[in-house]
Each structure stands twice: as C-alpha cells, then as structure tokens.
Design an enzyme around this catalytic site. Structure first.
Site, PDB file in Angstrom:
ATOM      1  N   PHE A  31       0.852  -1.184   0.000  1.00 48.39           N
ATOM      2  CA  PHE A  31       0.000   0.000   0.000  1.00 48.39           C
ATOM      3  C   PHE A  31       0.891   1.238   0.000  1.00 48.39           C
ATOM      4  O   PHE A  31       1.859   1.304   0.762  1.00 48.39           O
ATOM      5  CB  PHE A  31      -0.904  -0.020   1.228  1.00 48.39           C
TER       6      PHE A  31
ATOM      7  N   ASP B 203       2.109  -6.166   7.242  1.00 49.21           N
ATOM      8  CA  ASP B 203       0.892  -5.367   7.310  1.00 49.21           C
ATOM      9  C   ASP B 203      -0.281  -6.308   7.017  1.00 49.21           C
ATOM     10  O   ASP B 203      -0.348  -6.913   5.939  1.00 49.21           O
ATOM     11  CB  ASP B 203       0.984  -4.236   6.267  1.00 49.21           C
TER      12      ASP B 203
ATOM     13  N   TYR C  13     -10.847  -1.067  10.411  1.00 51.75           N
ATOM     14  CA  TYR C  13     -12.082  -0.551   9.802  1.00 51.75           C
ATOM     15  C   TYR C  13     -12.502  -1.357   8.578  1.00 51.75           C
ATOM     16  O   TYR C  13     -13.535  -1.083   7.992  1.00 51.75           O
ATOM     17  CB  TYR C  13     -11.939   0.934   9.426  1.00 51.75           C
ATOM     18  N   LYS C  14     -11.687  -2.357   8.183  1.00 49.47           N
ATOM     19  CA  LYS C  14     -12.062  -3.149   7.002  1.00 49.47           C
ATOM     20  C   LYS C  14     -12.845  -4.384   7.474  1.00 49.47           C
ATOM     21  O   LYS C  14     -13.998  -4.263   7.865  1.00 49.47           O
ATOM     22  CB  LYS C  14     -10.812  -3.534   6.234  1.00 49.47           C
TER      23      LYS C  14
ATOM     24  N   ARG D  91     -12.923  -3.418  -7.546  1.00 44.59           N
ATOM     25  CA  ARG D  91     -12.636  -4.332  -6.425  1.00 44.59           C
ATOM     26  C   ARG D  91     -13.924  -4.782  -5.750  1.00 44.59           C
ATOM     27  O   ARG D  91     -14.813  -3.980  -5.511  1.00 44.59           O
ATOM     28  CB  ARG D  91     -11.835  -3.623  -5.328  1.00 44.59           C
TER      29      ARG D  91
END
Ligand SMILES: Cc1ncc(COP(=O)(O)O)c(C=O)c1O
Length: 397
Positions: free
Chosen positions: A113, A184, A209-210, A356
């Site tokens: 990322f 990560d 938060y995912k 996605r």
C-alpha cells in the site's frame, strides 16, 4: 459450526444493498449503536474523568488488543491498539531497523500500500543513516531477500489484486538471512486465518475498519513478537508508552512489552465501537470463514467471466493465492463501478483500472453474489455506465 445467518443479523445493512466493500470499510455492527450510547450516557456523562478508572478506559488498548490477537494468532499481551495504521507501520519499521543496525536496505514490493512505502521513505529520510528502500515486483521478493537486507516490509494481501504472500515461508527465508520482518495485515485480519506466532513474524500491524468492522478511522493495532517486545526502543515515545505515565518523569523509559507502542490518549469512543464490532467474531471459526469466502469469490469469478467477457480478472486465479477480494480490470472501471453502485451493488475502484469486490461471509451469502453478477451483467450489457455523471471522479474512489 459457524452460523453465518446469526452473524449477518449483527450488521445494519441498508435494505436492497449488496455490500461488496467490507474489504475497505466494514458495515455498521448493530451493537455499536447501543455501545456508543452507553459510553456517552452511562460513562462519560455521569462519570466524567473518573471513567478512566471506573470504566477501564485506560486498559482498552490492551484489552481490545487481546481480542484482535485471537484473530491473528498472537498470544495474550502482545497486541496493542492506537493511532492509524500508517503510524503503526512507521513505529514497527523503525523498531525493526534498530534490531539490524548494520544493514541499510528495507525490502518491499510494488503491491504494497502506498502509505507503507511513503512512511518508509519518510522514516529513512529522517534517520539520515544511508538506508535505501528497495521496491521489487511481488514475484521478485523471495529472490531479493539476502544478507544486505535489514527489514522485509510487506502487506500480506495486495490491496489492489488480492494476491496473497506466503507469510510463513517468506519470514522463514528472511530469518535465515538475518532479516527482520514487518507484516501489514490490513487485508488479512478478519479475512483469513493468520498465525503471527506460528509464522514467527517479528512485527505485524493492521487496521480495524475493514474486515473487523470497527468504523471509519477505527484505531490500528500493532503486534510485537514476545522475544523482541521487552527491548525494542519506540521512535514515538509518547507518555502513554512510558513505564509510569502518571509519575510525569521528565525523561522517557519504555513501558513493559508492547505497551511501549502506545503513544497518546486512547480514542475511547472509537475503541468502544470496535469492541462492540468484535463481538461478531465470537464463535467464528476462521478456517470455516476462509472456506466460505473462497466459495463466494469462486462463484463470483465464474459468473462474471461467463457473463461479462469484457472484464479481465486482475486477481490470482488460484484461490489459495488470493485474499478475500477479487478485482476485475476494465479501462472504464471507474464509470462501471459508479453505475454498479447506483444500482445497489457497492464495490470500489482502484486506479488505474481495477474494480474491487470484497467477500465477507459474516454478512454476504451466495444469493447476494448471484444478484451482484446479474446486476453487473445488466450494467455492462446495457452500457448503463456510459454516462457523464458516472465518469465524474469523486475525492474518494
Ligand atoms: C495495506 C494498507 N496499509 C496501510 C493503510 C493506511 O492506513 P491508515 O489510513 O489507517 O493509516 C491502508 C489503508 O487502507 C492499507 O490498506
């Protein structure tokens, strides 16, 4: 047996919406609403500052860290919450580099990322000790691990393609070459079984938060392998990572273990939301969740490839090499995704051309996947995306 009908009822999904974006922002857990109300009206309101002690606010980051620990194979007391993931990457990388002071290379990959790479750039610049960041293609990582590398810093699941790195094998190879690892887990925690202890990862970080449904901007986590936790020196030496914050000493001494990665005052309300969200994971077998997620992803790939031939699979075809998301590529991907969202199927878009879709068995089932394929086919066949309003780029894609 994991009861996905039970877990689905724990989320407040808007009627008629098929939510395939839990890999980016999980939906609202029903229990979070009452929990926040409780914090406001029974804790903060009446208790005022006493609540730091009476309601256990100060212990939240470690207590909730232990709940995350169960999902990532971390032993009790090795995970702590706080800040955003970018900050946790910075802290972990700095601590990892200090464990390998004679080496100057940070190895990462182009599937990482961007914020992880940016934080590394910033850290290396600030250290000003001649470190370099070597970013290779994901397939080239293994061959690039050698005795010059100080730290291998990777995101296990690629945010764009869903490609899954082999954490245990790469960590083993890294350790054999004297390399410290930072993983990560942003797209892994709550998406698939993770075993940081079994894989012998040195540091791991992730957001909540995912797949963990902790809400927008929910606090991140950091794991330190117990063998390092007692002696790494935090770069962000905030008062709540001090051995005795309320002694108010003028010099810094790190707290015991992973607590030293705490920085400042915990976000109490956000942590309460996350705590409520984590209740959904009680009784969930992550291996069954993984099986279900693979089933949904395979169903989606098969259906889209059969009925939407203009979309090109951008994810690994082999389910074992994929996380819990699937990407399809199309030059008009942005407009297609906007049209799809307007027709009730929410995914997202990542530049330059990736649509996605995340598959989250806690609240998505085979019926949703069938409907999503139907609607995607209609959007493409009838060119519903070919409209100026769907091409206008919003700030967040
Ligand atoms: C893999 C990965 N790392 C880091 C980040 C940045 O996280 P944050 O915005 O919480 O700092 C993200 C955000 O989505 C991510 O997906």
């Amino acid at each position: 047996m994991t009861d996905f009908a039970r877990t689905r009822a724990l989320f407040a999904l808007p009627p008629g919406v098929i939510y395939l974006d839990g890999n980016s922002l999980g939906p609202l857990p029903v229990a979070a609403q009452a929990r926040v109300a409780k914090v406001l009206t029974e804790e903060w309101g009446p208790e005022l500052i006493k609540a730091w002690n009476t309601q256990g606010w100060m212990d939240q980051p470690r207590r909730i860290g232990d709940r995350i620990g169960r999902l990532i194979g971390a032993p009790k007391g090795s995970v702590v919450m706080g800040d955003t993931l970018s900050i946790k990457v910075f802290q972990a990388l700095s601590a990892a580099l200090a464990l390998n002071p004679d080496r100057k290379v940070v190895l990462s990959d182009s599937g990482n990322f961007p914020s992880d790479l940016y934080m590394a750039e910033g850290l290396l610049r600030a250290l000003d000790k001649g470190h370099v960041l070597n970013v290779v293609a994901p397939e080239a990582v293994e061959a690039a691990i050698d005795h010059s590398v100080a730290v291998l810093m990777l995101t296990e699941v690629d945010y764009r393609t869903g490609r899954l790195h082999e954490m245990a094998a790469l960590t083993e190879k890294a350790h054999a070459a004297g390399v410290v690892t930072v993983w990560d887990l942003a797209h892994s925690a709550g998406a698939l079984p993770v075993d940081v202890l079994g894989a012998d990862a040195d540091f791991a970080v992730g957001c909540t938060y995912k797949y963990l449904n902790g809400g927008p901007g929910a606090p991140a986590f950091i794991y330190i392998a117990p063998r390092h936790a007692g002696h790494v020196r935090p770069i962000l030496s905030g008062w709540l990572g001090h051995e005795a914050p309320f002694a108010f000493d003028l010099d810094y001494r790190p707290a015991e273990g992973v607590d030293r990665m705490r920085v400042g005052t915990p976000p109490v309300i956000a942590l309460a939301v996350l705590d409520a969200a984590l209740d959904a994971w009680e009784g969930v077998d992550l291996h069954l969740l993984r099986q279900a997620a693979i089933g949904l992803s395979e169903q989606f790939i098969k259906g889209v490839e059969a009925r939407c031939p203009e979309l090109v699979l951008g994810s690994p075809r082999c389910s074992a090499a994929r996380g819990s998301q699937v990407s399809f590529r199309h030059p008009e991907g942005y407009a297609i995704m906007q049209a799809l969202i307007a027709h009730g199927v929410i995914g997202d878009f990542r530049a330059p051309d990736a649509l996605r879709f995340g598959f989250t068995p806690l609240y998505i089932g085979p019926h949703d996947v069938d409907r999503a394929i139907d609607i995607l086919e209609t959007v493409l066949r009838r060119r519903l995306w070919d409209d100026e309003r769907f091409r206008r780029r919003a700030k967040v894609t």
